[in-house]
Motif scaffolding. Sequence first.
Motif, PDB file in Angstrom:
ATOM      1  N   ASN A 137     -24.771   9.508  53.006  1.00  0.00           N
ATOM      2  CA  ASN A 137     -23.805   8.762  52.202  1.00  0.00           C
ATOM      3  C   ASN A 137     -22.397   9.252  52.534  1.00  0.00           C
ATOM      4  OD1 ASN A 137     -23.447   6.819  49.824  1.00  0.00           O
ATOM      5  ND2 ASN A 137     -22.178   8.569  49.220  1.00  0.00           N
ATOM      6  N   PHE A 138     -21.503   8.284  52.742  1.00  0.00           N
ATOM      7  CA  PHE A 138     -20.107   8.575  53.052  1.00  0.00           C
ATOM      8  C   PHE A 138     -19.248   7.962  51.952  1.00  0.00           C
ATOM      9  CE2 PHE A 138     -22.580   8.383  56.883  1.00  0.00           C
ATOM     10  CZ  PHE A 138     -22.150   9.469  57.637  1.00  0.00           C
ATOM     11  N   ASP A 139     -18.464   8.802  51.295  1.00  0.00           N
ATOM     12  CA  ASP A 139     -17.596   8.379  50.199  1.00  0.00           C
ATOM     13  C   ASP A 139     -16.162   8.493  50.690  1.00  0.00           C
ATOM     14  OD1 ASP A 139     -16.301   7.867  47.831  1.00  0.00           O
ATOM     15  OD2 ASP A 139     -17.080   9.624  46.765  1.00  0.00           O
ATOM     16  N   LEU A 140     -15.568   7.334  51.067  1.00  0.00           N
ATOM     17  CA  LEU A 140     -14.244   7.303  51.680  1.00  0.00           C
ATOM     18  C   LEU A 140     -13.183   7.207  50.589  1.00  0.00           C
ATOM     19  CD1 LEU A 140     -16.185   6.601  54.009  1.00  0.00           C
ATOM     20  CD2 LEU A 140     -14.509   4.914  54.795  1.00  0.00           C
ATOM     21  N   ARG A 141     -12.235   8.152  50.589  1.00  0.00           N
ATOM     22  CA  ARG A 141     -11.244   8.235  49.515  1.00  0.00           C
ATOM     23  C   ARG A 141      -9.829   8.434  50.052  1.00  0.00           C
ATOM     24  NH1 ARG A 141     -13.273  10.478  44.080  1.00  0.00           N
ATOM     25  NH2 ARG A 141     -15.477   9.906  44.072  1.00  0.00           N
ATOM     26  N   GLN A 196      -7.137  10.880  37.654  1.00  0.00           N
ATOM     27  CA  GLN A 196      -5.751  10.417  37.665  1.00  0.00           C
ATOM     28  C   GLN A 196      -5.515   9.293  38.676  1.00  0.00           C
ATOM     29  OE1 GLN A 196      -3.113  13.818  38.378  1.00  0.00           O
ATOM     30  NE2 GLN A 196      -4.820  15.183  37.843  1.00  0.00           N
ATOM     31  N   THR A 197      -6.525   8.975  39.470  1.00  0.00           N
ATOM     32  CA  THR A 197      -6.270   8.121  40.635  1.00  0.00           C
ATOM     33  C   THR A 197      -7.359   7.070  40.825  1.00  0.00           C
ATOM     34  OG1 THR A 197      -7.477   9.650  42.084  1.00  0.00           O
ATOM     35  CG2 THR A 197      -5.103   9.998  41.870  1.00  0.00           C
ATOM     36  N   THR A 198      -7.011   6.058  41.604  1.00  0.00           N
ATOM     37  CA  THR A 198      -7.987   5.125  42.172  1.00  0.00           C
ATOM     38  C   THR A 198      -7.599   4.918  43.632  1.00  0.00           C
ATOM     39  OG1 THR A 198      -6.732   3.104  41.716  1.00  0.00           O
ATOM     40  CG2 THR A 198      -8.167   3.945  39.951  1.00  0.00           C
ATOM     41  N   GLY A 208       1.604   9.783  43.962  1.00  0.00           N
ATOM     42  CA  GLY A 208       2.442   9.358  45.086  1.00  0.00           C
ATOM     43  C   GLY A 208       2.618   7.855  45.148  1.00  0.00           C
ATOM     44  N   LYS A 209       2.616   7.315  46.358  1.00  0.00           N
ATOM     45  CA  LYS A 209       2.875   5.908  46.625  1.00  0.00           C
ATOM     46  C   LYS A 209       1.596   5.082  46.478  1.00  0.00           C
ATOM     47  CE  LYS A 209       4.252   2.898  50.477  1.00  0.00           C
ATOM     48  NZ  LYS A 209       4.611   2.872  51.927  1.00  0.00           N
ATOM     49  N   ALA A 210       1.706   3.913  45.827  1.00  0.00           N
ATOM     50  CA  ALA A 210       0.559   3.009  45.728  1.00  0.00           C
ATOM     51  C   ALA A 210       0.302   2.344  47.074  1.00  0.00           C
ATOM     52  CB  ALA A 210       0.821   1.952  44.659  1.00  0.00           C
ATOM     53  N   LEU A 211      -0.961   2.100  47.370  1.00  0.00           N
ATOM     54  CA  LEU A 211      -1.338   1.452  48.626  1.00  0.00           C
ATOM     55  C   LEU A 211      -2.118   0.173  48.333  1.00  0.00           C
ATOM     56  CD1 LEU A 211      -2.503   4.497  50.811  1.00  0.00           C
ATOM     57  CD2 LEU A 211      -0.277   3.355  50.816  1.00  0.00           C
ATOM     58  N   ASN A 212      -1.958  -0.808  49.206  1.00  0.00           N
ATOM     59  CA  ASN A 212      -2.645  -2.090  49.062  1.00  0.00           C
ATOM     60  C   ASN A 212      -3.916  -2.073  49.917  1.00  0.00           C
ATOM     61  OD1 ASN A 212      -3.272  -4.796  48.553  1.00  0.00           O
ATOM     62  ND2 ASN A 212      -1.969  -5.513  50.243  1.00  0.00           N
ATOM     63  N   ILE A 213      -4.888  -1.285  49.503  1.00  0.00           N
ATOM     64  CA  ILE A 213      -6.130  -1.155  50.269  1.00  0.00           C
ATOM     65  C   ILE A 213      -7.105  -2.238  49.817  1.00  0.00           C
ATOM     66  CG2 ILE A 213      -8.101   0.338  50.786  1.00  0.00           C
ATOM     67  CD1 ILE A 213      -6.237   2.738  50.221  1.00  0.00           C
ATOM     68  N   THR A 214      -7.551  -3.061  50.756  1.00  0.00           N
ATOM     69  CA  THR A 214      -8.502  -4.128  50.423  1.00  0.00           C
ATOM     70  C   THR A 214      -9.833  -3.988  51.155  1.00  0.00           C
ATOM     71  OG1 THR A 214      -7.678  -5.594  52.170  1.00  0.00           O
ATOM     72  CG2 THR A 214      -6.621  -5.752  49.997  1.00  0.00           C
ATOM     73  N   VAL A 264     -13.201  -3.480  49.159  1.00  0.00           N
ATOM     74  CA  VAL A 264     -13.136  -2.378  48.218  1.00  0.00           C
ATOM     75  C   VAL A 264     -12.932  -2.908  46.810  1.00  0.00           C
ATOM     76  CG1 VAL A 264     -12.066  -0.969  50.019  1.00  0.00           C
ATOM     77  CG2 VAL A 264     -10.633  -1.991  48.246  1.00  0.00           C
ATOM     78  N   THR A 265     -13.307  -2.109  45.851  1.00  0.00           N
ATOM     79  CA  THR A 265     -12.990  -2.373  44.451  1.00  0.00           C
ATOM     80  C   THR A 265     -11.737  -1.580  44.124  1.00  0.00           C
ATOM     81  OG1 THR A 265     -15.345  -2.607  43.938  1.00  0.00           O
ATOM     82  CG2 THR A 265     -13.827  -2.223  42.088  1.00  0.00           C
ATOM     83  N   PRO A 266     -10.611  -2.251  43.870  1.00  0.00           N
ATOM     84  CA  PRO A 266      -9.328  -1.544  43.750  1.00  0.00           C
ATOM     85  C   PRO A 266      -9.332  -0.415  42.730  1.00  0.00           C
ATOM     86  CG  PRO A 266      -8.960  -3.894  43.925  1.00  0.00           C
ATOM     87  CD  PRO A 266     -10.441  -3.716  43.767  1.00  0.00           C
ATOM     88  N   ILE A 267     -10.101  -0.582  41.636  1.00  0.00           N
ATOM     89  CA  ILE A 267     -10.061   0.442  40.591  1.00  0.00           C
ATOM     90  C   ILE A 267     -11.088   1.551  40.825  1.00  0.00           C
ATOM     91  CG2 ILE A 267      -9.188  -1.160  38.860  1.00  0.00           C
ATOM     92  CD1 ILE A 267     -12.048  -1.311  37.734  1.00  0.00           C
ATOM     93  N   ALA A 268     -11.801   1.486  41.942  1.00  0.00           N
ATOM     94  CA  ALA A 268     -12.790   2.518  42.247  1.00  0.00           C
ATOM     95  C   ALA A 268     -12.093   3.762  42.806  1.00  0.00           C
ATOM     96  CB  ALA A 268     -13.806   1.988  43.256  1.00  0.00           C
ATOM     97  N   ASP A 269     -12.801   4.892  42.736  1.00  0.00           N
ATOM     98  CA  ASP A 269     -12.263   6.125  43.307  1.00  0.00           C
ATOM     99  C   ASP A 269     -12.379   6.125  44.821  1.00  0.00           C
ATOM    100  OD1 ASP A 269     -11.704   7.216  40.796  1.00  0.00           O
ATOM    101  OD2 ASP A 269     -13.757   7.951  40.589  1.00  0.00           O
ATOM    102  N   GLY A 270     -13.453   5.490  45.328  1.00  0.00           N
ATOM    103  CA  GLY A 270     -13.690   5.495  46.763  1.00  0.00           C
ATOM    104  C   GLY A 270     -14.590   4.350  47.157  1.00  0.00           C
TER     105      GLY A 270
END
Length: 602
Positions: free
Chosen positions: A509-513, A522-524, A531-537, A557-563
Amino acid sequence: MKRIPLFILFLIGLSSTHFFAQSSKRPNVIFVMPDDISHSAFSYYKPNGPQTPNIDNFAKTSIVFSDFHVSPSCSPTRAALLTGRPSDVVGVWHTINGRNMMRADEITMADIFKKNGYATGLFFKWHLGDNYPFRPKDRGFEYVAWIKGGGTGQQPDYWGNTNNHAHMWVNDSLVEMTDEDDGIEGAFTTNFFMNRAMDFMDENIKKDKPFFAYIPLGTAHAPHVMPPDAREGVSAKTGTIENIDKNFGRLLKYLDDEGIADNTILIFTTDNGAGGYLRGGKGSNYDGGTRVPCFIRWTDGNLGGTGNAKDVSALTAHIDWLPTFMDILNLEDVENRPEQLKIRGRSFKPFLDNDTSNDPESYKNRAVTINDMWTEFPEKYKKLSVKKDDWNGDVITHKWRLVRTDSVSDWELYDVLVDEKQEKNIISNPAYNDVVTELKQEYEKWFQLVDERSSEYTRIILGNKAEPQSVLHAHDFHGTVIWDQSNVNKGSTGSGFIAVEFDKIGTYNFDLRRWPKEIADQTTLTNAGPGKALNITQARIKIWNSEDVFVDETKAVTPIADGVNFSIQDLPKGPAFIQTWFYNAAGEMEGAVYYNYVEHIN
């Protein structure tokens, strides 16, 4: 002193052996090596510089090596010191990009001390690999208190660490630094790790067991923060250096109070030059990058002590400490050391006494090549220096330095015995043609050793029980530079591969964060966090070896997920490369997979 409890050490039951007429017990060995400072950092050399009375007084009662050399940066010095072999030969010619990981088959100083019945401990900065099989506990150290990466705030370090507010790993347990009752105001990393070193010493004094304490301090590497104990008006770096001196003074007092000072071999040096009155600085192969202070004292062994100080002007280097310890202490090498792993340093024990008749010609005539390429693969003629003394009997007549910057630059030759600042290039003088030819030949022999294994990758082993969950860091990417946590905060864009080896066949299992797990609350993936917000899709993972691609998968990706989790089945046992990406809605790379948590599932 209030300190955290000492964790269990492995006890190797060997009785004390009488190696020296001066001592009925084997001496302890303590090696202290602060980071990124050199001659001008100590009032011993620069009276109007940082005030370092404890280090100064130690130097005045020690054997002082006035021409001692290390590599021009962090990881290479550590690799050479711990193996007695040139850093490039053991696979370390950079401080990042996986080229700071010392090859797993190398034999370390800790391995040898441990084999000979010493307890072994590492305190503060390792910088030779954060994953199995490169961690200090994989390389002979039984007690390990450390930070990951190459300094506080670097990308693999625990999130948010600074020198005055940090969490550190002590024997695999995460410990928050606090203000301890140690005689120095406030909490600071140097205080913390010196306290852990004393914990380690306490336990082994009680066991009557000799110890090897390796204390490569991470200070005074940038970024600098003001220590709580700093005197008014000084810079943060000066305050940090003076804090190091206070901690060194605490160590000296501790050894006296415990009654072990005279039978402890204590070394103080630094890990790279920092310029000052010499040419060049960190990263330079001129003497300003490689020549550093080095002091040793062992009163019971007649090495230094009150009235017994001495200067050694012979060329000495980091690769010489391991064979010197083995010589002084009669340490046995590991059994069946392969010729490929031959120790290349030389023992300088004969130069420590006052009898010049026993100084070996083979040592006098040797050359030392030091190199610090900071490249993906070794490049011939990249940032090199070849150093050699010429002797007439017991007198050094020349101290040669052959220098070259890269394959298209000219060779340079200096005699630092008369030109300490390396200002006069004498390469064109035909009187020195033979010297130049000899030093070039020495470099060619050295590079041949480097080139024998230069195509190898040091591989993080995944799925081994020694490290059930591995974290692959962007710091170790081959092909791009993501250095510290400020890159994560800024969302620096990049992707590179990491060389790995799967320990067993199966599902991983690979958990990409984007952010590390320690701040998951504190983060998603997409929010700003600290820091800076990113538009990861989208997220992508590719795993391959040679022409075989085991997986190349992209998912939304699920934007509100941790990884983003990828469960990859039937990955084969053996070597592979892993590369990961985050993309935005336009299909462009967005930030980086700074943290990739990997586990073998079944």
